[in-house]
Design an enzyme around this catalytic site. Structure first.
Site, PDB file in Angstrom:
ATOM      1  N   ARG A   5      11.428  -6.798   5.370  1.00 56.37           N
ATOM      2  CA  ARG A   5      11.391  -5.373   5.738  1.00 56.37           C
ATOM      3  C   ARG A   5      11.975  -5.163   7.138  1.00 56.37           C
ATOM      4  O   ARG A   5      12.634  -4.151   7.405  1.00 56.37           O
ATOM      5  CB  ARG A   5       9.945  -4.866   5.682  1.00 56.37           C
ATOM      6  N   LYS A  52       0.820  -1.212   0.000  1.00 53.73           N
ATOM      7  CA  LYS A  52       0.000   0.000   0.000  1.00 53.73           C
ATOM      8  C   LYS A  52       0.860   1.271   0.000  1.00 53.73           C
ATOM      9  O   LYS A  52       0.575   2.212  -0.721  1.00 53.73           O
ATOM     10  CB  LYS A  52      -0.930   0.048   1.228  1.00 53.73           C
ATOM     11  N   ARG A  83      -0.417  -8.961  13.592  1.00 53.13           N
ATOM     12  CA  ARG A  83      -0.949  -7.898  12.717  1.00 53.13           C
ATOM     13  C   ARG A  83      -1.774  -8.490  11.582  1.00 53.13           C
ATOM     14  O   ARG A  83      -2.782  -7.919  11.179  1.00 53.13           O
ATOM     15  CB  ARG A  83       0.202  -7.045  12.175  1.00 53.13           C
ATOM     16  N   ARG A 122      -9.395   1.127   9.058  1.00 53.85           N
ATOM     17  CA  ARG A 122      -8.867  -0.177   9.450  1.00 53.85           C
ATOM     18  C   ARG A 122      -9.971  -1.061  10.045  1.00 53.85           C
ATOM     19  O   ARG A 122      -9.733  -2.213  10.334  1.00 53.85           O
ATOM     20  CB  ARG A 122      -7.848   0.101  10.524  1.00 53.85           C
TER      21      ARG A 122
HETATM   22  P1  AMP Z   1       0.804   0.698   9.127  1.00 51.04           P
HETATM   23  O1  AMP Z   1       2.064   1.418   8.798  1.00 51.04           O
HETATM   24  O2  AMP Z   1      -0.387   1.215   8.344  1.00 51.04           O
HETATM   25  O3  AMP Z   1       0.935  -0.797   9.024  1.00 51.04           O
HETATM   26  O4  AMP Z   1       0.470   1.031  10.652  1.00 51.04           O
HETATM   27  C1  AMP Z   1       1.350   0.664  11.692  1.00 51.04           C
HETATM   28  C2  AMP Z   1       0.579   0.582  13.003  1.00 51.04           C
HETATM   29  O5  AMP Z   1      -0.024   1.842  13.296  1.00 51.04           O
HETATM   30  C3  AMP Z   1      -0.581  -0.406  13.011  1.00 51.04           C
HETATM   31  O6  AMP Z   1      -0.181  -1.732  13.292  1.00 51.04           O
HETATM   32  C4  AMP Z   1      -1.457   0.180  14.120  1.00 51.04           C
HETATM   33  O7  AMP Z   1      -0.931  -0.083  15.399  1.00 51.04           O
HETATM   34  C5  AMP Z   1      -1.298   1.676  13.873  1.00 51.04           C
HETATM   35  N1  AMP Z   1      -2.319   2.168  12.920  1.00 51.04           N
HETATM   36  C6  AMP Z   1      -2.112   2.690  11.671  1.00 51.04           C
HETATM   37  N2  AMP Z   1      -3.256   3.032  11.090  1.00 51.04           N
HETATM   38  C7  AMP Z   1      -4.241   2.729  11.977  1.00 51.04           C
HETATM   39  C8  AMP Z   1      -5.660   2.834  11.958  1.00 51.04           C
HETATM   40  N3  AMP Z   1      -6.319   3.324  10.900  1.00 51.04           N
HETATM   41  N4  AMP Z   1      -6.343   2.417  13.063  1.00 51.04           N
HETATM   42  C9  AMP Z   1      -5.709   1.935  14.153  1.00 51.04           C
HETATM   43  N5  AMP Z   1      -4.374   1.785  14.222  1.00 51.04           N
HETATM   44  C10 AMP Z   1      -3.638   2.183  13.148  1.00 51.04           C
END
Ligand code: AMP
Length: 186
Positions: free
Chosen positions: A128, A13, A145, A88
């Protein structure tokens, strides 16, 4: 163009979002990037979010909704945006729809699903972890996750499917191949 990128962590993404930014000249809004920036800056929000992120859980809806609302209200987001990592869960999606109405903006145009099998996701995230050293890219956290994604985020395919907005894109291939597939659906 108001695009949501949907897909498991590591589905591409972030990378595809950057390419869409360059192609369409609209900003990308990544709640994950915003939260990591807050952690790095040591703000109160960052301190609250860090433990939750390191455990691979979702931070509170109010926090990410606040981030998105503030960003969507800025001028450069008025002609369109790409959302990466938000919404999310269904509550966030419902709030987003209401927020766009409140901001006087058209609704979401498309939810692009980057489809990548779980085993490939795990391999990519472990890779990564070595390259970027993100605190949430450890194997047990990665598995968690993915479970959180399947339980909370995957149902959004139904949510946007009912609105006729989901397009599925095969997320396996080169960066450019995947990008061309995305643009062909928009
Ligand atoms: P990402 O880089 O999008 O994978 O986000 C890393 C972490 O940030 C996730 O595992 C969540 O802990 C938090 N996070 C990011 N976006 C959201 C969201 N929309 N809702 C809740 N937690 C989020």
């Amino acid at each position: 163009m108001r695009i949501i990128l949907l897909g498991a962590p590591g589905s591409g993404k972030g990378t595809q979002g950057e390419k869409l930014v360059a192609h369409y000249g609209i900003p990308k809004i990544s709640t994950g990037d915003a939260l990591r920036a807050a952690v790095k800056a040591g703000t109160e929000l960052g301190r609250k979010a860090k433990a939750v992120m390191d455990a691979g859980q979702l931070v509170a809806n109010e926090i990410v909704i606040g981030i998105v609302e503030e960003r969507l209200g800025q001028d450069d987001a008025k002609k369109g945006f790409i959302l990466d990592g938000f919404p999310r869960n269904t509550a966030q999606a419902e709030t987003l729809d209401a927020m766009l109405v409140r901001l006087g903006q058209p609704g979401i145009s498309r939810a692009v699903h980057l489809a990548v099998a779980d085993e490939e996701i795990i391999a990519r995230l472990l890779d990564r972890a070595q390259k970027e050293g993100r605190d949430d890219d450890k194997e047990d956290v990665i598995r968690h996750r993915i479970n959180v994604y399947n339980a909370e985020t995957h149902p959004l395919l139904d949510y946007y499917g009912k609105q006729g907005k989901v397009v599925a894109v095969d997320g396996i291939g080169t960066m450019d191949q995947i990008f061309d597939r995305i643009v062909a659906t928009l």
